[in-house]
Design a protein around this motif. Structure first.
Motif, PDB file in Angstrom:
ATOM      1  N   MET A 277     -13.414  10.370 -29.175  1.00 34.23           N
ATOM      2  CA  MET A 277     -12.791   9.678 -28.065  1.00 34.23           C
ATOM      3  C   MET A 277     -11.887   8.579 -28.585  1.00 34.23           C
ATOM      4  O   MET A 277     -12.377   7.510 -29.339  1.00 34.23           O
ATOM      5  CB  MET A 277     -14.172   8.998 -27.442  1.00 34.23           C
ATOM      6  N   VAL A 278     -10.905   8.315 -27.775  1.00 38.72           N
ATOM      7  CA  VAL A 278      -9.899   7.477 -28.092  1.00 38.72           C
ATOM      8  C   VAL A 278      -9.847   6.182 -26.836  1.00 38.72           C
ATOM      9  O   VAL A 278      -9.643   6.658 -26.044  1.00 38.72           O
ATOM     10  CB  VAL A 278      -8.281   7.891 -28.468  1.00 38.72           C
ATOM     11  N   LEU A 279      -9.978   5.016 -27.176  1.00 41.18           N
ATOM     12  CA  LEU A 279      -9.815   3.869 -26.273  1.00 41.18           C
ATOM     13  C   LEU A 279      -8.547   3.390 -26.519  1.00 41.18           C
ATOM     14  O   LEU A 279      -7.978   3.001 -27.362  1.00 41.18           O
ATOM     15  CB  LEU A 279     -10.751   2.759 -26.792  1.00 41.18           C
ATOM     16  N   ASP A 280      -7.995   3.125 -24.935  1.00 44.25           N
ATOM     17  CA  ASP A 280      -6.743   2.686 -25.135  1.00 44.25           C
ATOM     18  C   ASP A 280      -7.040   1.001 -24.547  1.00 44.25           C
ATOM     19  O   ASP A 280      -8.172   0.640 -24.620  1.00 44.25           O
ATOM     20  CB  ASP A 280      -5.828   3.027 -23.971  1.00 44.25           C
TER      21      ASP A 280
ATOM     22  N   ASP B 296      -9.409   0.373 -21.876  1.00 44.07           N
ATOM     23  CA  ASP B 296     -10.787   0.378 -22.048  1.00 44.07           C
ATOM     24  C   ASP B 296     -11.232  -0.843 -22.752  1.00 44.07           C
ATOM     25  O   ASP B 296     -12.553  -1.343 -22.406  1.00 44.07           O
ATOM     26  CB  ASP B 296     -10.989   1.699 -22.950  1.00 44.07           C
ATOM     27  N   LEU B 297     -10.891  -1.331 -23.726  1.00 43.66           N
ATOM     28  CA  LEU B 297     -10.978  -2.590 -24.554  1.00 43.66           C
ATOM     29  C   LEU B 297     -11.200  -3.681 -23.582  1.00 43.66           C
ATOM     30  O   LEU B 297     -12.196  -4.552 -23.721  1.00 43.66           O
ATOM     31  CB  LEU B 297     -10.112  -2.829 -25.713  1.00 43.66           C
ATOM     32  N   GLN B 298     -10.252  -3.933 -22.624  1.00 44.74           N
ATOM     33  CA  GLN B 298     -10.360  -5.149 -21.966  1.00 44.74           C
ATOM     34  C   GLN B 298     -11.575  -4.804 -20.949  1.00 44.74           C
ATOM     35  O   GLN B 298     -12.242  -6.140 -20.579  1.00 44.74           O
ATOM     36  CB  GLN B 298      -9.067  -5.190 -20.990  1.00 44.74           C
ATOM     37  N   ILE B 299     -11.903  -3.825 -20.409  1.00 46.96           N
ATOM     38  CA  ILE B 299     -13.104  -3.676 -19.590  1.00 46.96           C
ATOM     39  C   ILE B 299     -14.312  -4.027 -20.637  1.00 46.96           C
ATOM     40  O   ILE B 299     -15.225  -4.687 -20.061  1.00 46.96           O
ATOM     41  CB  ILE B 299     -13.349  -2.162 -19.313  1.00 46.96           C
TER      42      ILE B 299
ATOM     43  N   ILE C 244     -11.637   2.331 -12.891  1.00 43.17           N
ATOM     44  CA  ILE C 244     -12.369   1.397 -13.629  1.00 43.17           C
ATOM     45  C   ILE C 244     -13.640   2.080 -13.494  1.00 43.17           C
ATOM     46  O   ILE C 244     -14.265   2.265 -14.731  1.00 43.17           O
ATOM     47  CB  ILE C 244     -12.494  -0.168 -12.894  1.00 43.17           C
ATOM     48  N   PHE C 245     -14.100   2.611 -12.286  1.00 43.74           N
ATOM     49  CA  PHE C 245     -15.412   3.346 -12.152  1.00 43.74           C
ATOM     50  C   PHE C 245     -15.510   4.623 -13.449  1.00 43.74           C
ATOM     51  O   PHE C 245     -16.490   4.431 -14.068  1.00 43.74           O
ATOM     52  CB  PHE C 245     -15.689   3.550 -11.063  1.00 43.74           C
ATOM     53  N   LYS C 246     -14.610   5.325 -13.466  1.00 47.91           N
ATOM     54  CA  LYS C 246     -14.438   6.349 -14.327  1.00 47.91           C
ATOM     55  C   LYS C 246     -14.278   5.940 -15.674  1.00 47.91           C
ATOM     56  O   LYS C 246     -15.103   6.665 -16.512  1.00 47.91           O
ATOM     57  CB  LYS C 246     -13.172   7.315 -13.956  1.00 47.91           C
ATOM     58  N   ARG C 247     -13.692   5.170 -15.990  1.00 50.48           N
ATOM     59  CA  ARG C 247     -13.844   4.428 -17.491  1.00 50.48           C
ATOM     60  C   ARG C 247     -14.899   4.011 -17.866  1.00 50.48           C
ATOM     61  O   ARG C 247     -15.331   4.338 -19.052  1.00 50.48           O
ATOM     62  CB  ARG C 247     -12.444   3.471 -17.801  1.00 50.48           C
ATOM     63  N   ILE C 248     -15.617   3.167 -16.995  1.00 49.31           N
ATOM     64  CA  ILE C 248     -16.905   2.741 -17.351  1.00 49.31           C
ATOM     65  C   ILE C 248     -17.899   3.857 -17.690  1.00 49.31           C
ATOM     66  O   ILE C 248     -18.820   3.879 -18.625  1.00 49.31           O
ATOM     67  CB  ILE C 248     -17.390   1.522 -16.213  1.00 49.31           C
TER      68      ILE C 248
ATOM     69  N   ARG D 245     -17.276   6.815 -18.407  1.00 49.19           N
ATOM     70  CA  ARG D 245     -16.747   7.613 -19.787  1.00 49.19           C
ATOM     71  C   ARG D 245     -17.497   6.693 -21.154  1.00 49.19           C
ATOM     72  O   ARG D 245     -17.883   7.123 -22.053  1.00 49.19           O
ATOM     73  CB  ARG D 245     -15.544   7.558 -19.680  1.00 49.19           C
ATOM     74  N   LEU D 246     -17.078   5.381 -20.784  1.00 47.55           N
ATOM     75  CA  LEU D 246     -17.673   4.524 -22.083  1.00 47.55           C
ATOM     76  C   LEU D 246     -19.271   4.436 -22.075  1.00 47.55           C
ATOM     77  O   LEU D 246     -19.676   4.322 -23.262  1.00 47.55           O
ATOM     78  CB  LEU D 246     -17.076   2.939 -21.667  1.00 47.55           C
TER      79      LEU D 246
END
Lengths: 147, 147
Positions: A1-4, A7-10, A36-40, A42-43
């Motif tokens: 998985m690659v973070l953009d 993602d890093l700022q979140i 934001i919800f979806k990214r979190i 995923r993280l």
DNA sequence: TCTGAAAGAGTCTGACA
DNA sequence: TGTCAGACTCTTTCAGA
């Protein structure tokens, strides 16, 4: 998985304040709450976020004595290290336990009421666990950063 | 302010998992969500809870090298200590900073990509800050407990 | 200090660009 | 990837015991 970068700022924001709402995070990153919800999610699912914890003030909790205890044990076999680790993390006084390389085998972050309680922890609990080569205590006077 | 056993249990639960809902906490303590909410608010207002943070997996974030850096500085005046502290916590690599008594003045928890980045941090950032007497690095191989 | 009801706010899902 | 709308859940307040 690659973070953009988003993602890093979140992660950066949540590591400082996990109570931010998705909407608030979105406003800072010029997005709505949904992505934001979806990214979190995923993280979290991929293990980048291991959990959320409350940061307590141990001063106020009558456990104002916080120390780093550097431990070297005698038996460096895999079983010996694992045995110490499993037993030491069961103690309430042990807030954190790190297995390390170099001079010490473990660094423990300990919280006790006072120096007397700390000594009791050392004598009655830590020392009896497994044979130790050395124990070095460093007391925390101030926590200046924590994230 | 005096804490009863319910308050302490709430703190214990939240220090391990800050995502528990008031209802879930209430169920474990045989109460409804309302008193839990009020108690948490009170614990926050009185500073027993300092905040909530996400625990990240630095391994996955290409900052898998976590180290404890023990620092002793030359100038032990109040200004000298404060100066170092303020400047060191500004670095992103510094996750935590503790002012300590004993052999070392500060213990830093550092996250870097690899040993090379760590050395760059040491040479280009840490060493230049203020005159140091000694720096000792201990690398973390495993985080076994964190609350 | 607690329960229970109800309003307000946030999370989460699904349709669509 | 993202926006938007709506359902759902949690937080928060308030009346009453």
């Amino acid at each position: 998985m690659v973070l953009d970068e988003t993602d890093l700022q979140i992660l950066r924001l949540l590591s400082k304040n996990a109570r931010l709402t998705n909407k608030e995070i979105g406003e800072r990153l010029n997005k709505t709450a949904t992505p934001i919800f979806k990214r979190i999610k995923r993280l979290e699912d991929h293990g980048y976020i291991r959990g959320y914890v409350a940061v307590l003030d141990y001063d106020k909790l009558d456990r104002g004595l916080v120390a780093f205890t550097h431990v070297q044990i005698k038996d460096h076999s895999r079983v010996g290290l694992q045995d110490f680790l499993e037993r030491v993390i069961a103690f309430d006084e042990v807030l954190e336990c790190y297995q390390t390389s170099g001079e010490f085998d473990f660094i423990l972050r300990i919280a006790a009421r006072d120096i007397k309680s700390y000594q009791e922890f050392m004598i009655n609990k830590l020392i009896d666990l497994v044979p130790l080569t050395s124990v070095k205590s460093t007391f925390v006077m101030r926590e200046a950063k924590k994230e």
